[in-house]
Design an enzyme around this catalytic site. Structure first.
Site, PDB file in Angstrom:
ATOM      1  N   LYS A 208      74.394  -8.022 -21.808  1.00  0.00           N
ATOM      2  CA  LYS A 208      74.329  -7.593 -20.322  1.00  0.00           C
ATOM      3  C   LYS A 208      73.506  -6.172 -20.552  1.00  0.00           C
ATOM      4  O   LYS A 208      74.043  -5.101 -21.097  1.00  0.00           O
ATOM      5  CB  LYS A 208      75.712  -7.461 -19.760  1.00  0.00           C
TER       6      LYS A 208
ATOM      7  N   ARG B 178      67.739  -6.429  -5.813  1.00  0.00           N
ATOM      8  CA  ARG B 178      68.613  -7.089  -5.443  1.00  0.00           C
ATOM      9  C   ARG B 178      68.931  -6.967  -4.206  1.00  0.00           C
ATOM     10  O   ARG B 178      69.633  -8.112  -3.272  1.00  0.00           O
ATOM     11  CB  ARG B 178      70.169  -6.821  -5.840  1.00  0.00           C
TER      12      ARG B 178
ATOM     13  N   PHE C 222      65.947 -13.763 -17.940  1.00  0.00           N
ATOM     14  CA  PHE C 222      66.723 -14.459 -18.205  1.00  0.00           C
ATOM     15  C   PHE C 222      67.131 -15.977 -17.541  1.00  0.00           C
ATOM     16  O   PHE C 222      67.871 -16.639 -17.729  1.00  0.00           O
ATOM     17  CB  PHE C 222      68.211 -13.978 -18.386  1.00  0.00           C
TER      18      PHE C 222
ATOM     19  N   ARG D 193      78.996 -15.575  -6.136  1.00  0.00           N
ATOM     20  CA  ARG D 193      79.568 -14.846  -7.378  1.00  0.00           C
ATOM     21  C   ARG D 193      80.494 -16.122  -7.653  1.00  0.00           C
ATOM     22  O   ARG D 193      81.663 -16.197  -6.900  1.00  0.00           O
ATOM     23  CB  ARG D 193      80.252 -13.643  -6.838  1.00  0.00           C
TER      24      ARG D 193
ATOM     25  N   LYS E 262      80.983 -11.858 -16.628  1.00  0.00           N
ATOM     26  CA  LYS E 262      80.554 -10.642 -17.240  1.00  0.00           C
ATOM     27  C   LYS E 262      81.586  -9.954 -18.144  1.00  0.00           C
ATOM     28  O   LYS E 262      82.893 -10.157 -17.567  1.00  0.00           O
ATOM     29  CB  LYS E 262      79.731  -9.755 -16.018  1.00  0.00           C
TER      30      LYS E 262
END
Ligand code: AMP
Length: 624
Positions: A235, A255, A362, A481, A487
């Site tokens: 991360k 974002r 990614f 989410r 995470k």
């Protein structure tokens, strides 16, 4: 607009979602197509469709003054009303005077919003806002201001408007969601729903779409509890970015769906050579490139092509590359370094040279005309590998840009080349320029909590925040989410602790004492607080095993012998953890989440270890 405001009041009046969507659906059906489309945008709390970057840029203070002026009230009156509502829109609805002839349509409001956005300077903007609000009824003004401040506060999210559109026009919710996700425009989505053409919605390049989000996990076991096969990545601590690439044109979006290409002028070149149009998901980070330019280029290209080594690389490089590609690519610098590059319209040569960045890719959402979001991650990952390995070599492209536009030159050496002829020299290109890189994020696999812990420790050793654990079978769900991406983040704090008991490890660690129970001081007594089994090197573990075997204390519980050994409390470890909780698992009354050994502290004696008071402090700090 009055009708929309009345619907808004009714929506605010109920907490039942079904009722809310029913009210929205009825309202939308009662309007013309144009008005319904604009209303759908307004009801999702926006002045403009999500994909648009248009903003009105009118501050809260300015709105406040305009309302006070039109209501002919003092700031004190306004403050008093604001205290009751906590919402400037509601204040306006309460204190603005009602006058004959007031009333504006939703379409007029939309036109006014666009004029305000286009107007230059605060004074011009304020004049247009004043005009709009003075023409509106107090109730309309209430909603106009709510939309302008970006917060309707009527318990209506965009997802409920999607639901309402599905209900109003006999479509299914997934159809509406999908079209809205692709278009980033709920108004346009409504139009398609009305015409029964939702399935025609197409991906629009350069219209950012929502980002898939991750859920935090509480334990390594949890990290592997939701799916059977996990892709594990570091991360990185940077900013999330979506790259859109078409015909050599490249744009990056944040974002918040704002375009951020200007802040990273070195990045587009690195992606312009893609063979196909594409949308990539990744993280922009401040990047410390390996010392030698050729190293970076080779390792980046090699990583992209999946080859394990390169003929031209030195023996040393080959070994290192095999050991850990993630390190050889260079490493991320702290977020605080990247921060200096954020929000800039112009980036100086010095900045470019001192704080180079990389785009760590990614995921891929779209490539070569195909939407890939519904494909499982394992397929998307393969497509991403292919895309990045096929891309033209980066530094050629950069040099080309340099020839075309010298001001865009990205030269990372102290002395800049004097003229174009120097730039065109191939050797010079390789030695003097360093293209900002697009790096395929290295992917690891983990199938046990122990492996996950090892990866976590390694990620942190590379200076990264932690891990992302992703379900290889999951599709890409924008804006959601869920549990497909997990995470695991940086530690909360570290404690110096004393090892009180040890156990033999599992897997690779069979035969060595690698699992340590540790304690902190409670007065003159050691109380156990946790157990960790990762973080030390094999050599350290071997040495510790020897030491512990020589320093065991006979255990009163003989059955436990051979499995768990009590040891003399002499060895001090520094342990890191992400979280602390109350628990009666250990004597201390606390337990640590993700405890891992940062290092041995041979420099400390047991008496120097931390106390229960310090543990309590950390626990209390975390609760704040
Ligand atoms: P958080 O911001 O704590 O919610 O963590 C999620 C964020 O981590 C994402 O939005 C990305 O910006 C960032 N991130 C860093 N590395 C990765 C990765 N390998 N995969 C996905 N997200 C990542």
């Amino acid at each position: 607009m009055q009708r929309l405001a009345i619907a808004g009041e009714a929506i605010a009046g109920t907490t039942k979602k079904l009722l809310k969507t029913g009210i929205v659906a009825d309202y939308l059906k009662s309007r013309t197509e144009d008005e319904a489309a604009v209303s759908a945008v307004f009801l999702s709390g926006r002045a403009f469709p999500a994909w648009e970057e248009t903003t009105m840029q009118i501050g809260g203070r300015a709105l406040w003054r305009i309302v006070a002026e039109l209501a002919e009230k003092s700031e004190t009156d306004l403050t008093e009303s604001y205290r009751r509502h906590g919402d400037l829109g509601a204040v306006a609805g309460e204190i603005l005077p009602e006058r004959a002839g007031q009333g504006v349509s939703a379409l007029e409001v939309e036109a006014a919003f666009r004029q305000i956005a286009a107007a230059r300077g605060p004074a011009a903007k304020a004049a247009l806002v004043r005009d709009l609000i003075s023409r509106a009824t107090p109730l309309e003004a209430k909603y106009i201001i709510k939309i302008m401040t970006g917060d309707l506060r009527i318990g209506l999210k965009e997802s409920l408007v999607e639901d309402a559109i599905a209900r109003a026009y006999a479509a299914t919710l997934p159809q509406v969601q999908r079209a809205n996700m692709l278009l980033g425009d709920i108004g346009q989505t409504l139009r398609l729903a009305l015409e029964g053409k939702l399935d025609d919605a197409q991906m629009r390049l350069f219209h950012p779409i929502g980002f898939m989000l991750a859920s935090p996990i509480e334990s390594t076991e949890e990290g592997l509890s939701y799916f059977s096969e996990a892709a594990v990545e570091d991360k990185y601590d940077g900013i999330r970015a979506q790259a859109h690439v078409a015909n050599g044109e490249v744009k990056f979006f944040s974002r918040t769906r704002d375009e951020i290409t200007e802040s990273f002028p070195e990045l587009p070149d690195a992606l312009a050579g893609l063979e196909q149009d594409a949308i990539l998901d990744g993280e922009i980070v401040a990047w410390e490139y390996p010392r030698n330019i050729r190293d970076t280029q080779e390792v980046v290209d090699e990583a992209a092509s999946g080859a394990s080594s390169d003929e031209n690389a030195s023996e040393d490089e080959k070994t290192r590359a095999d050991e850990d590609k993630a390190v050889n690519l260079g490493r991320a610098r702290p977020f605080s370094v990247l921060q200096q590059r954020l929000g800039r319209k112009k980036v100086s040569e010095k900045m470019l040279r001192e704080i180079p960045v990389a785009f760590l890719a990614f995921d891929v959402l779209y490539a070569g005309g195909e939407l890939l979001m519904d494909r499982p991650l394992r397929e998307r990952a393969g497509i991403l590998d292919g895309l990045l390995s096929e891309r033209k070599v980066i530094h050629h492209r950069v040099t080309e840009t340099q020839r075309n536009a010298k001001q865009a030159r990205l030269v990372f050496e102290d002395s800049e080349p004097e003229d174009d002829s120097e730039l065109e020299h191939p050797e010079h290109e390789e030695n003097q320029t360093r293209a900002a890189s697009v790096i395929r994020v290295p992917v690891f696999r983990a199938s046990s909590a122990e492996e996950l812990e090892d990866l976590f420790v390694a990620a942190q050793a590379r200076g990264n925040e932690g891990l992302m654990i992703k379900d290889l079978d999951s599709s890409y769900t924008p804006g959601k989410r869920g549990k497909a991406w997990l995470k695991m983040k940086r530690e909360l704090a570290t404690l110096d602790v004393v090892v009180t008991a040890v156990e033999y490890g599992h897997g690779r660690r069979i035969g060595v004492l690698s699992d340590y129970t540790f304690a902190v001081w409670d007065g003159d007594k050691l109380v156990n607080i946790g157990k960790a089994y990762s973080g030390l090197t094999d050599v350290e573990i071997a040495e510790m095993t020897q030491w512990f075997l020589e320093h065991t204390i006979p255990d009163r519980n003989s059955e436990a012998q051979g499995f768990r050994l009590q040891v003399e409390p002499k060895i001090v470890l520094e342990v890191a953890f992400n979280n602390m909780m109350r628990s009666d698992r250990h004597e201390s009354g606390y337990a640590l989440r993700f405890p891992r050994i940062v290092r041995l502290r041979p420099d400390k004696s047991a008496e120097d270890a931390d106390t229960i008071e310090r543990a309590r402090e950390i626990f209390e700090r975390q609760a704040k």
